[in-house]
Design a protein around this motif. Structure first.
Motif, PDB file in Angstrom:
ATOM      1  N   ASN A  10       0.219  -1.176   0.366  1.00  0.00           N
ATOM      2  CA  ASN A  10       0.321  -0.463  -0.203  1.00  0.00           C
ATOM      3  C   ASN A  10       1.133   1.322   0.490  1.00  0.00           C
ATOM      4  O   ASN A  10       0.328   2.451  -0.957  1.00  0.00           O
ATOM      5  N   GLN A  11       2.062   1.495   0.731  1.00  0.00           N
ATOM      6  CA  GLN A  11       2.856   2.451   0.944  1.00  0.00           C
ATOM      7  C   GLN A  11       3.663   2.943  -0.482  1.00  0.00           C
ATOM      8  O   GLN A  11       3.866   3.801  -0.956  1.00  0.00           O
ATOM      9  N   ARG A  12       3.843   1.336  -1.061  1.00  0.00           N
ATOM     10  CA  ARG A  12       4.478   1.608  -1.875  1.00  0.00           C
ATOM     11  C   ARG A  12       3.451   2.205  -3.844  1.00  0.00           C
ATOM     12  O   ARG A  12       3.767   3.476  -4.076  1.00  0.00           O
ATOM     13  N   ASP A  13       2.000   1.856  -3.327  1.00  0.00           N
ATOM     14  CA  ASP A  13       1.523   2.178  -4.207  1.00  0.00           C
ATOM     15  C   ASP A  13       0.842   4.088  -4.407  1.00  0.00           C
ATOM     16  O   ASP A  13       0.843   4.690  -5.242  1.00  0.00           O
ATOM     17  N   LEU A  43       4.498  10.184  -6.579  1.00  0.00           N
ATOM     18  CA  LEU A  43       5.338  10.445  -7.318  1.00  0.00           C
ATOM     19  C   LEU A  43       4.944  11.094  -8.878  1.00  0.00           C
ATOM     20  O   LEU A  43       5.567  11.999  -9.838  1.00  0.00           O
ATOM     21  N   ARG A  44       4.177  10.046  -9.261  1.00  0.00           N
ATOM     22  CA  ARG A  44       3.600  10.827 -10.665  1.00  0.00           C
ATOM     23  C   ARG A  44       2.653  11.632 -10.917  1.00  0.00           C
ATOM     24  O   ARG A  44       2.498  12.665 -12.075  1.00  0.00           O
ATOM     25  N   SER A  45       1.971  12.329  -9.554  1.00  0.00           N
ATOM     26  CA  SER A  45       1.704  13.251  -9.936  1.00  0.00           C
ATOM     27  C   SER A  45       2.114  14.570  -9.430  1.00  0.00           C
ATOM     28  O   SER A  45       1.741  15.686  -9.668  1.00  0.00           O
ATOM     29  N   ARG A  96       3.519   6.263  -2.703  1.00  0.00           N
ATOM     30  CA  ARG A  96       4.406   6.620  -3.021  1.00  0.00           C
ATOM     31  C   ARG A  96       4.797   6.939  -4.669  1.00  0.00           C
ATOM     32  O   ARG A  96       5.062   7.711  -5.130  1.00  0.00           O
ATOM     33  N   LEU A  97       3.752   6.176  -5.196  1.00  0.00           N
ATOM     34  CA  LEU A  97       3.876   5.839  -6.907  1.00  0.00           C
ATOM     35  C   LEU A  97       3.511   6.891  -7.600  1.00  0.00           C
ATOM     36  O   LEU A  97       3.678   7.758  -8.812  1.00  0.00           O
ATOM     37  N   ARG A  98       1.944   6.995  -7.062  1.00  0.00           N
ATOM     38  CA  ARG A  98       1.226   7.884  -7.524  1.00  0.00           C
ATOM     39  C   ARG A  98       1.247   9.583  -7.369  1.00  0.00           C
ATOM     40  O   ARG A  98       0.801  10.179  -7.683  1.00  0.00           O
TER      41      ARG A  98
END
Length: 429
Positions: free
Chosen positions: A67-70, A76-78, A72-74
């Motif tokens: 969940n934390q990885r997801d 970073l993309r935003s 961070r990914l969101r």
């Protein structure tokens, strides 16, 4: 075999038939979670409860990490850069001014690197290299760049400005550096003489009168900040090459300003030029006496004592390269150099009698300046090094030639002349 080890369905079809996992396929985290949750809720479970609890903790931690990885990914993309900050291009780290140091850390920008990386240069190139623009850079650990016809208000920068390790220490680097808000500089110059003459502090018995120190005397000095500038021509083709631009700015323009600033700090006349320390009334002097055979190494040491007796401990000495050569080459009776033991050691500190040594041709051969530089003087700067580029100069436009101009505005306030000692190496006659 425990119930946990049995093959159990991972779901059911619409007709009610169970769905078993594919043989050899690893269950997903959600499948593992559901299976463990079912077993924990089963009061009849006869397996190893401790093992089941351990599996529950492991799966819960793995799900939280996912969940934390997801998240961070969101995020970073935003994420977006501030307006006006150019997006890095592919391979940008290999361009001049983009390279990190040996440990992978970003280094403080030089004037040339700040110019190359500025949005103003990118816009200028995009407009066909027409018009004029400027980029200002202050030599601080986190360089500030401002663009536009009029530079923005500078930030106050106290203390000694760190030098780039690739460049020699400058006289300006010895002084306290502050930022001026205007073009006129007023300060008080202490003309009271050595502290030993006015410091009347003493131990006083109870009920007795306290001594009064003094007399004190100060002069109000009013001057203006001076502009130091020069320019060089550059072709439009060279202006497209970051490497050539950096060479022009670092190798010619910035070095020229630094050299002239050092000369002004030492010998400026204080009227049409900056105030030089050596031309300021009230600084101390030291010269070997008549018939003295003291070598330059000894002369500097005795001048240091004079500075200490004036109660302004010296921190550095400025020498002409020829005089520093004589000091470094001074040998004892065994042919060993007195100042440095290993001439092949590039990391050997340039120090003499505990003093930082600055060598410059701006100091006349046969003389030197010793003192507590931060105690005695302040370099006031109204404008950092500003680089301007334009195609509007004489007939350069038709010759496909541009102009790069570098300038800075500053002056020196020598507020405590007694903190300095001018050394003359030749014995008096």
């Amino acid at each position: 075999m425990s119930n946990f080890a049995r093959i159990r369905p991972i779901g059911r079809r619409r007709d009610g038939r169970p769905i078993y996992p594919i043989k050899g396929g690893a269950p997903t985290l959600l499948e593992q979670r559901d299976e463990i949750a079912r077993l924990l809720a089963d009061d009849s479970y006869d397996g190893d409860i401790n093992e089941l609890l351990q599996r529950a903790d492991t799966v819960a931690a793995a799900i939280e990490q996912a969940n934390q990885r997801d998240a961070r990914l969101r995020a970073l993309r935003s994420a977006t850069l501030p307006a006006g900050d150019p997006q890095p291009q592919p391979g940008q780290r290999n361009q001049p001014g983009m390279q990190p140091d040996d440990q992978g850390r970003e280094h403080p920008l030089t004037v040339a690197e700040a110019f190359i990386r500025s949005k103003a240069l990118e816009t200028f190139r995009g407009n066909g290299k027409r018009g004029q623009f400027s980029v200002e850079h202050r030599a601080a650990p986190t360089g500030t760049v401002t663009t536009g016809t009029q530079p923005q208000q500078n930030t106050r920068v106290p203390g000694i400005i760190p030098q780039n390790p690739d460049f020699p220490l400058l006289v300006a680097g010895l002084l306290d550096r502050q930022t001026s808000d205007g073009t006129t500089l007023e300060y008080m110059r202490d003309t009271s003489g050595p502290q030993s003459t006015w410091n009347k502090a003493a131990v006083v018995a109870e009920g007795a009168d306290k001594p009064k120190s003094g007399p004190f005397s100060f002069d109000l000095i009013t001057t203006t900040l001076k502009t130091v500038a020069h320019w060089v021509p550059i072709t439009r083709q060279a202006a497209d090459d970051n490497g050539q631009l950096m060479g022009y700015i670092n190798g010619r323009l910035t070095y020229g300003l630094d050299y002239k600033l050092d000369r002004e700090i030492l010998t400026g006349n204080g009227t049409t030029e900056m105030q030089g320390i050596l031309t300021t009334p009230g600084i101390g002097t030291y010269q070997p006496g008549v018939g003295s055979t003291d070598v330059k190494l000894i002369t500097v040491r005795k001048a240091k004592t004079q500075g200490e007796l004036a109660m302004y401990p010296p921190t550095a000495v400025v020498l002409n390269p020829m005089d520093w050569q004589d000091i470094e080459l001074d040998e004892d009776d065994n042919g060993q150099f007195r100042v440095i033991a290993n001439v092949t050691d590039p990391g050997a500190a340039t120090r003499l009698w505990g003093l930082t040594v600055v060598t410059t041709v701006a100091m006349a051969a046969g003389t030197a300046l010793l003192g507590g530089f931060r105690t005695g003087a302040t370099l006031w700067e109204r404008q950092g090094v500003t680089i301007l580029m334009t195609d509007s100069h004489a007939d350069y436009f038709t010759a496909n030639t541009l102009v790069i101009l570098a300038e800075r505005r500053a002056n020196v306030a020598v507020h405590t002349p007694q903190a300095f000692v001018k050394i003359t190496f030749a014995a008096a006659t």
